[in-house]
Design a protein around this motif. Sequence first.
Motif, PDB file in Angstrom:
ATOM      1  N   TYR A 313      48.228  33.766  40.664  1.00 47.60           N
ATOM      2  CA  TYR A 313      47.302  34.048  40.991  1.00 47.60           C
ATOM      3  C   TYR A 313      47.585  34.627  42.494  1.00 47.60           C
ATOM      4  O   TYR A 313      48.887  34.320  43.197  1.00 47.60           O
ATOM      5  N   GLY A 314      46.642  35.121  43.303  1.00 51.55           N
ATOM      6  CA  GLY A 314      47.025  35.299  44.319  1.00 51.55           C
ATOM      7  C   GLY A 314      46.094  35.836  45.137  1.00 51.55           C
ATOM      8  O   GLY A 314      45.897  34.948  45.686  1.00 51.55           O
ATOM      9  N   CYS A 315      45.433  36.602  45.024  1.00 51.02           N
ATOM     10  CA  CYS A 315      44.385  36.648  46.134  1.00 51.02           C
ATOM     11  C   CYS A 315      43.036  36.111  46.019  1.00 51.02           C
ATOM     12  O   CYS A 315      42.203  35.012  46.476  1.00 51.02           O
ATOM     13  N   ARG A 316      42.731  35.581  44.147  1.00 48.20           N
ATOM     14  CA  ARG A 316      41.511  34.428  43.753  1.00 48.20           C
ATOM     15  C   ARG A 316      40.403  35.279  44.165  1.00 48.20           C
ATOM     16  O   ARG A 316      38.790  34.349  44.624  1.00 48.20           O
ATOM     17  N   MET A 317      40.177  37.012  44.414  1.00 50.81           N
ATOM     18  CA  MET A 317      38.942  37.281  44.531  1.00 50.81           C
ATOM     19  C   MET A 317      39.210  37.923  43.289  1.00 50.81           C
ATOM     20  O   MET A 317      37.791  39.372  43.579  1.00 50.81           O
ATOM     21  N   GLY A 318      40.042  38.452  42.949  1.00 51.79           N
ATOM     22  CA  GLY A 318      38.995  39.299  41.625  1.00 51.79           C
ATOM     23  C   GLY A 318      39.766  40.600  41.985  1.00 51.79           C
ATOM     24  O   GLY A 318      39.422  42.301  41.990  1.00 51.79           O
ATOM     25  N   ILE A 319      40.835  40.625  43.518  1.00 54.22           N
ATOM     26  CA  ILE A 319      40.741  41.894  43.916  1.00 54.22           C
ATOM     27  C   ILE A 319      42.079  42.345  42.807  1.00 54.22           C
ATOM     28  O   ILE A 319      43.140  43.458  42.772  1.00 54.22           O
ATOM     29  N   CYS A 320      43.850  41.719  43.164  1.00 58.85           N
ATOM     30  CA  CYS A 320      45.188  41.926  42.931  1.00 58.85           C
ATOM     31  C   CYS A 320      45.679  41.756  41.696  1.00 58.85           C
ATOM     32  O   CYS A 320      46.119  42.053  41.521  1.00 58.85           O
ATOM     33  N   ASN A 321      44.880  41.310  40.269  1.00 60.13           N
ATOM     34  CA  ASN A 321      45.218  41.720  39.430  1.00 60.13           C
ATOM     35  C   ASN A 321      46.196  40.871  38.576  1.00 60.13           C
ATOM     36  O   ASN A 321      46.962  40.205  37.359  1.00 60.13           O
ATOM     37  N   THR A 322      46.714  39.376  39.421  1.00 63.27           N
ATOM     38  CA  THR A 322      47.586  38.775  39.155  1.00 63.27           C
ATOM     39  C   THR A 322      47.367  38.060  38.126  1.00 63.27           C
ATOM     40  O   THR A 322      48.403  37.467  37.318  1.00 63.27           O
ATOM     41  N   CYS A 323      46.199  36.913  38.166  1.00 66.92           N
ATOM     42  CA  CYS A 323      45.802  36.564  37.689  1.00 66.92           C
ATOM     43  C   CYS A 323      45.685  36.659  36.147  1.00 66.92           C
ATOM     44  O   CYS A 323      44.666  36.130  35.116  1.00 66.92           O
ATOM     45  N   ARG A 349      41.036  38.700  34.338  1.00 64.21           N
ATOM     46  CA  ARG A 349      40.589  38.267  35.718  1.00 64.21           C
ATOM     47  C   ARG A 349      40.116  36.535  35.052  1.00 64.21           C
ATOM     48  O   ARG A 349      39.487  36.152  35.577  1.00 64.21           O
ATOM     49  N   CYS A 351      40.568  34.221  37.565  1.00 65.41           N
ATOM     50  CA  CYS A 351      40.219  33.592  39.176  1.00 65.41           C
ATOM     51  C   CYS A 351      39.037  34.404  38.533  1.00 65.41           C
ATOM     52  O   CYS A 351      37.671  33.228  39.535  1.00 65.41           O
TER      53      CYS A 351
HETATM   54  S1  FES Z   1      44.262  36.230  41.280  1.00 66.71           S
HETATM   55 FE1  FES Z   1      43.642  37.736  42.087  1.00 66.71          FE
HETATM   56  S2  FES Z   1      43.451  39.113  40.510  1.00 66.71           S
HETATM   57 FE2  FES Z   1      42.874  36.612  40.423  1.00 66.71          FE
END
Ligand code: FES
Length: 363
Positions: A313-323, A349, A351
């Motif tokens: 995960y990265g941002c935990r806000m739905g922005i970065c797509n890492t999750c 996503r 998060c």
């Molecule tokens: S952690 Fe960034 S979109 Fe889910």
Amino acid sequence: MRQPLSPPVDAAWHWMKPDLQIVDFWLSRVNRLWSTHEPRARLVGRHIEADGITTLTLKPNRHFKGFKAGQHINVSVEIDGVRHTRSYSASDRPQRDRLIRITVKAIGSGKVSGHLQHLRLGSVLPIGQAFGTFELPDAEGQCLLLAAGTGITPMLSLLKAQAALAFPRPITLAYWARTRREWVQADVLHAWSKLHANFKLRLIATGESKAEDNELTGRINPTHLQDCLPDGERAHALVCGSNDFVSAARALIEPTALSVQAESFTPPVRDAQGVVEAGTVKVTLLRSGKTVEVPRGQALLDALEAQGVSPAYGCRMGICNTCACGKAEGSSRDLRNQHIDEEPNHALRLCISAAHSDLALEL
Ligand code: FES
């Protein structure tokens, strides 16, 4: 994208592709910045900005494609053999030297922020490509930047880009921190405000009992905004800070703003809009072969972590797509708008999604 090659060469490429990891391994033995494909960066500078707040300078390899002012970059660190990824806003403008500066605040329980602040110069970190669309709008009109705490970082990036152009449009920055010692680059901000008629600055200390010259005190309130926009002036508003700050700022500015963009560095509080999700569901993790039970209605990232699963995960806000991961079966709920998705999804996503029924995920 890779151009198609002649069939024998293409076959050879496909045969070799899985070995790129091995090539990377040996390349990084020579120079840890080298990779066949992965953006990585070397820590080349560290500067203490304020109480518990440090700016790190990163020199990326050639796979990093650059960033725009206001964008985020994912940075990964390995702690006790586990890779952790976090999103940070660049706190400087893009420049010819391609250096990236991120400003990190040590948070009490924050493993990664504490680790980054004490990382040895010369360390090499995997990074992601820049993402995000937090930027000054093209439309005419003055801009009002509202920043609290480390919400100043994307604002600094945007302001440095404007300062390089001698502030061609009117901009006011209102910047809240708990104490004077926590203002980041206040000297630079003051210097701009003296030099450029188009840049106005309001520094606000929420935890100081007395305001000094040109300062305000207290949490965001209508008087602060009145001070920034006297005589009913209107502006394009950009807001960044904790979730509470962003909600309060939005409520105050939205009725009169020309436009509003907001980013929060804490996960958004989800408005359940009267939806009550009770009970648990089974989530089958197809790659690891595990099955775990998670509460319905809870963000899948939080729920899986509570079960000992550690998705990236990265941002935990739905922005970065890492999750993002594939959903093979089941229905999920988008926690931002309560929309139920019953179709297989290639990039769920975790998060910002909750399980609505039993799920099968590509994890
Ligand atoms: S952690 Fe960034 S979109 Fe889910």
